[in-house]
Design a protein around this motif. Structure first.
Motif, PDB file in Angstrom:
ATOM      1  N   ALA A 169       0.823  -1.210   0.000  1.00 55.87           N
ATOM      2  CA  ALA A 169       0.000   0.000   0.000  1.00 55.87           C
ATOM      3  C   ALA A 169       0.859   1.263   0.000  1.00 55.87           C
ATOM      4  CB  ALA A 169      -0.920   0.011   1.214  1.00 55.87           C
ATOM      5  N   VAL A 170       0.562   2.177  -0.932  1.00 58.19           N
ATOM      6  CA  VAL A 170       1.195   3.489  -0.927  1.00 58.19           C
ATOM      7  C   VAL A 170       0.180   4.512  -0.435  1.00 58.19           C
ATOM      8  CG1 VAL A 170       2.874   2.968  -2.721  1.00 58.19           C
ATOM      9  CG2 VAL A 170       0.642   3.841  -3.377  1.00 58.19           C
ATOM     10  N   ILE A 219       9.287   6.253   3.929  1.00 54.69           N
ATOM     11  CA  ILE A 219       9.174   7.260   2.876  1.00 54.69           C
ATOM     12  C   ILE A 219       9.253   6.577   1.511  1.00 54.69           C
ATOM     13  CG2 ILE A 219      10.200   9.329   1.859  1.00 54.69           C
ATOM     14  CD1 ILE A 219      11.331   9.971   4.664  1.00 54.69           C
ATOM     15  N   HIS A 220       8.274   6.838   0.687  1.00 58.51           N
ATOM     16  CA  HIS A 220       8.237   6.286  -0.672  1.00 58.51           C
ATOM     17  C   HIS A 220       7.437   7.259  -1.526  1.00 58.51           C
ATOM     18  CE1 HIS A 220       8.574   3.201  -3.744  1.00 58.51           C
ATOM     19  NE2 HIS A 220       7.296   3.381  -4.030  1.00 58.51           N
ATOM     20  N   GLN A 221       7.973   7.661  -2.675  1.00 60.75           N
ATOM     21  CA  GLN A 221       7.371   8.755  -3.426  1.00 60.75           C
ATOM     22  C   GLN A 221       7.027   8.370  -4.866  1.00 60.75           C
ATOM     23  OE1 GLN A 221      10.280  11.882  -2.811  1.00 60.75           O
ATOM     24  NE2 GLN A 221       9.593  12.254  -0.701  1.00 60.75           N
ATOM     25  N   ALA A 222       6.800   7.081  -5.121  1.00 62.62           N
ATOM     26  CA  ALA A 222       6.424   6.619  -6.449  1.00 62.62           C
ATOM     27  C   ALA A 222       5.234   5.677  -6.327  1.00 62.62           C
ATOM     28  CB  ALA A 222       7.590   5.926  -7.144  1.00 62.62           C
ATOM     29  N   TRP A 240      -3.466   3.200  -1.520  1.00 64.56           N
ATOM     30  CA  TRP A 240      -3.813   2.391  -2.684  1.00 64.56           C
ATOM     31  C   TRP A 240      -2.884   1.187  -2.751  1.00 64.56           C
ATOM     32  CZ3 TRP A 240      -7.745   3.825  -6.115  1.00 64.56           C
ATOM     33  CH2 TRP A 240      -7.881   3.006  -7.254  1.00 64.56           C
ATOM     34  N   GLY A 241      -3.436   0.033  -3.099  1.00 69.62           N
ATOM     35  CA  GLY A 241      -2.618  -1.158  -3.269  1.00 69.62           C
ATOM     36  C   GLY A 241      -2.967  -1.876  -4.553  1.00 69.62           C
ATOM     37  N   PRO A 242      -2.009  -2.571  -5.167  1.00 71.23           N
ATOM     38  CA  PRO A 242      -2.260  -3.271  -6.433  1.00 71.23           C
ATOM     39  C   PRO A 242      -3.094  -4.523  -6.231  1.00 71.23           C
ATOM     40  CG  PRO A 242      -0.048  -3.725  -5.678  1.00 71.23           C
ATOM     41  CD  PRO A 242      -0.623  -2.716  -4.716  1.00 71.23           C
ATOM     42  N   GLN A 286       5.071   4.341   1.993  1.00 74.55           N
ATOM     43  CA  GLN A 286       4.681   2.963   1.752  1.00 74.55           C
ATOM     44  C   GLN A 286       4.521   2.290   3.102  1.00 74.55           C
ATOM     45  OE1 GLN A 286       7.163   0.813  -0.995  1.00 74.55           O
ATOM     46  NE2 GLN A 286       6.440  -1.186  -0.348  1.00 74.55           N
ATOM     47  N   ALA A 287       3.452   1.537   3.228  1.00 72.76           N
ATOM     48  CA  ALA A 287       3.189   0.885   4.504  1.00 72.76           C
ATOM     49  C   ALA A 287       4.269  -0.137   4.834  1.00 72.76           C
ATOM     50  CB  ALA A 287       1.822   0.203   4.468  1.00 72.76           C
ATOM     51  N   ALA A 288       4.496  -0.321   6.106  1.00 69.32           N
ATOM     52  CA  ALA A 288       5.416  -1.351   6.603  1.00 69.32           C
ATOM     53  C   ALA A 288       4.673  -2.205   7.622  1.00 69.32           C
ATOM     54  CB  ALA A 288       6.652  -0.719   7.236  1.00 69.32           C
TER      55      ALA A 288
END
Length: 529
Positions: free
Chosen positions: A283-284, A325-328, A419-421, A498-500
């Motif tokens: 999930a982002v 931290i994730h930015q894509a 959102w997750g794929p 991004q979730a952890a």
């Protein structure tokens, strides 16, 4: 003796905590897990769509091709030992592995693969869309998937690459079931659905020995697994809803693993007997601006927003251990993910961007957020930091259903969501974040671009569809990296985290694999020293 002790342990865990707490350490060949498993609605691979059911399906069933425990980012042979691709004919031919057997002892046949895919399409339950996007219907499935000798040929109808098809076939509903066993239990034309929601008919590393909804899952090792027998003899997943009870069971030695502890409980674990492992999840989390709100349409507002998020401040305080931290838009841990993080908290730069673009402030905007932690904490942080550049958020908390309904109706202004794929292919998220060819109100799309009323530039739409159709894997990955950079640099969607997932376990437990989704949870390599 070991089997008897395992059975006693399973019985003991079903008793109240006071009784369970008197148990000795868990048996050496049994992994005992405390986990909230009440999300399970179905365990039939043709119907299972919940987090925990995905974990069960992955350990009990195989697919033709699959992401496996050794490396969850590499597509590996499963029940197919090899395959050949004919891009012109839109067909892939798989050779079925010699010697693979189901838990029943029946050999895995090409006919089982054909049956499994036909069954998903015919039943048309929740996850069926993942397979039917290949152009499969109940009317044509027997022509689209065929068996000959020891091979299965899969045909697809659509302008997309074989790489995309392979990722679809690595998804949960593509799990192969034992036709002979399943059809012995068919009732009223259900193709064994009722029976498979209480039993299993797979070939995976573990056999489902016991499943009681909301109580227990017991898996036993498959000694004949084609990759070798699991290192652990059995896995008992006990439903324990309360995090505090999970913590107590773990620290008293009555379970080997606790999967649903809170960050505070994780932080409070002490001593050498337990450890915590952290796994990136799919999930982002993002902040988005509805383009129906005029004050949020200038690109300068989008750019400034990227410098008004206190990324490090949040991840080093209340989000510690929960998010990175994730930015894509494509999550780290999946092939082709962009891991660059070019934006940092810089309110001076944000103010300069707005000033140079002639943006008048203050900008007053409502921010919808799910009324629970950590989302409300994130919203309050954004409220404080955005105010430094004259963007004032009025936080509107609501239930998840209320927030998502507004999002789908495009009646929000700003939105804090995630959102997750649906499956492990970059197109799953590229379509959500980089594609919107028809922005009209009556063209509902389950994408964050449409829900934010962002009319994606035509060249980006074209690039998204080109990536879907690109046959060369390296070229395809390059296109997705480029799309991620473009969305990262300029869009009304600010991807932040991004979730952890934190899992607490005994210090003697090794080899547990938890990939970016529940479909990539593996017990096969677990050992207990």
């Amino acid at each position: 003796m070991k089997l008897m002790r395992a059975a006693l342990l399973a019985s003991g865990l079903a008793l109240p905590l006071g009784t369970a707490a008197t148990l000795a350490a868990t048996p050496a060949d049994v992994l005992v897990v405390a986990q909230n498993i009440d999300d399970i609605v179905a365990i039939d691979p043709a119907q299972a769509y919940e987090f925990t059911s995905g974990e069960l399906v992955t350990n009990v069933y195989d697919r033709l091709v699959q992401y496996d425990a050794e490396d969850t980012t590499v597509l590996a042979p499963g029940l197919a030992s090899e395959w050949t691709v004919d891009d012109d004919a839109k067909a892939i031919t798989f050779t079925i592995r010699d010697g693979a057997t189901f838990h029943s002892g029946n050999p895995v046949r090409p006919e089982d693969v054909v049956f499994s895919f036909k069954r998903v399409v015919t039943l048309n339950l929740t996850p069926a869309f993942i397979l039917t996007q290949l152009g499969w219907t109940p009317e044509n499935i027997e022509e689209m998937v065929t068996a000959q000798g020891n091979t299965v040929t899969v045909r697809y109808d659509g302008d997309f690459s074989s790489a995309f098809v392979l990722n679809v076939l690595a998804a949960r509903p593509a799990s192969v079931v034992d036709e002979l066993t399943v059809m012995e239990h068919e009732e009223n034309g259900d193709m064994g659905n009722a029976w498979l929601n209480a039993n299993s008919a797979g070939s995976g590393a573990f056999n489902l020995a016991d499943y009681r909804p909301g109580e227990i899952i017991r898996l036993t090792a498959n000694p004949n697994y084609f990759k070798g027998a699991p290192a652990i003899g059995s896995v008992i997943i006990r439903h324990v809803a309360e995090a505090a009870t999970q913590q107590l069971l773990l620290t008293s030695g009555d379970v080997d693993m606790a999967k649903n502890l809170t960050p505070d409980q994780i932080a409070g674990l002490t001593g050498d007997a337990v450890k915590v492992e952290v796994f990136p999840q799919a999930a982002v989390h993002f902040l988005s601006f509805n383009q129906k709100t005029e004050s949020l349409t200038p690109e300068a507002v989008w750019e400034a927003a990227r410098y008004l998020v206190d990324y490090e401040g949040m991840t080093q305080s209340f989000l510690a251990g929960q998010m990175d931290i994730h930015q894509a838009f494509w999550p780290e841990g999946f092939p082709g993910a962009l891991t660059d993080t070019p934006f940092t908290y810089d309110p001076d730069r944000a103010r300069q961007i707005l000033e140079e673009a002639g943006i008048e402030t203050p900008i007053n905007v409502t921010l919808d957020v799910i009324n629970s932690t950590p989302f409300t904490d994130m919203a309050q942080s954004l409220q404080a930091t955005f105010a430094e550049a004259g963007i004032n958020f009025e936080i509107i908390p609501g239930t998840g259903a209320q927030v998502i309904t507004k999002y789908r109706e495009r009646t929000h202004q700003a939105m804090l969501l995630y959102w997750g794929p649906d499956f492990m292919d970059p197109h799953s998220n590229a379509k959500a974040f980089a594609y919107n060819s028809d922005n009209s109100d009556d063209n509902y799309q389950a994408t964050t671009t449409w829900r934010n009323a962002w009319a994606v530039p035509a060249e980006m739409n074209e690039e998204t569809m080109a990536a879907l159709a690109e046959a060369d894997p390296a070229a395809r990955e390059a296109i997705y990296l480029d799309l991620q950079k473009k969305v990262q640099e300029s869009s009304p969607i600010v991807i932040m985290f991004q979730a952890a997932y934190q899992v607490a376990m005994g210090a003697n437990v090794d080899g547990y694999v938890n990939g970016a989704t529940s479909d990539f949870v593996f017990y096969r390599l677990v050992t207990k020293e």
